[in-house]
Enzyme design. Sequence first.
Site, short mmCIF file in Angstrom:
data_model
loop_
_atom_site.label_atom_id
_atom_site.label_comp_id
_atom_site.label_asym_id
_atom_site.label_seq_id
_atom_site.Cartn_x
_atom_site.Cartn_y
_atom_site.Cartn_z
N ASP A 162 0.70 -1.07 -0.28
CA ASP A 162 -0.16 -0.54 0.06
C ASP A 162 0.31 0.92 -0.14
OD1 ASP A 162 -1.66 1.45 -0.21
OD2 ASP A 162 -2.74 1.21 1.85
N ASP A 219 -3.75 -3.39 2.98
CA ASP A 219 -4.05 -2.56 4.00
C ASP A 219 -3.26 -2.84 5.60
OD1 ASP A 219 -5.89 -0.67 2.83
OD2 ASP A 219 -6.73 -1.48 3.18
#
Length: 271
Positions: free
Chosen positions: A92, A219
């Site tokens: 990410d 994430d």
Amino acid sequence: MPDATTDAEPAALLALATELAIEAGALVAERTAGRAATVDTKSSATDLVTAVDRDVEALITARLRAARPQDAIVGEEGTAHEGASGVRWLIDPIDGTTNFVYGYPAYAVSIGAERDGEALAGVVLDIAHTDLYTAARGLGAACNGLSIAVSDREDLASALIGTGFGYVAEVRRRQGAVLAHVLPRVRDVRRSGSAALDLCWLARGRVDGYYEDGVQAWDTAAGELLVREAGGRVGRLAGVTERGYLVASAPGIFDAFHALITEAEAGAGER
Ligand code: LIP
């Protein structure tokens, strides 16, 4: 002598992830002033992405492809490379993009590495605070090189809980109903806007637990390993939704916390 392009030792993967996160963090910092000029949207009108997210992902991907051409790579901004080594990187480039756009100091580069689905190394760089979180399987978790541990909380009613919300209105309505059930049963709730940082802050005891419906592997891949290596527990809410549903906490409250989120979901009505 291990081959540096295929070595899957956690410490070797961590060293590479650390190098990449520092380089990526420098690019984010360099581009911070112009961040608002290139904002676009994704899953809804409120779900933001910037050219910085895309450029940072391209940088990390290019470095990984050069260093370890046989590994798979998945990134939030669309990178999807197949690999033959069994090692997969989950990236990410900026977790907490909304915060980044607003200058709210909770956004991070997150890089995780796994082999055959088993997390091996994870790095999260909290850019605004220049805190570097690192973990490798079996080797513990650290912030700026100093060992970190989850809290010793044993009582859910006095636990500080982190959570997060998706960007799609109907998902948020349900998340609001779950939150309404949780809030009177814990000390308080925090929402940082970065799942990666929520997990790091759990790993160092800044919150006692964290849950979120709708997180993606990029994430949380690095943050989940950080929590585990810091002595915490990480679980999923099974069968509730096809989206990733993470429940993580200090070990002393995990069973009660998982039960509370399960109960809150059951009471939130039909999906
Ligand atoms: C965001 C997360 C945030 C979560 C949002 C979103 P992004 O990531 O870290 O905590 O609540 O659903 O996934 O989009 O800023 O990288």
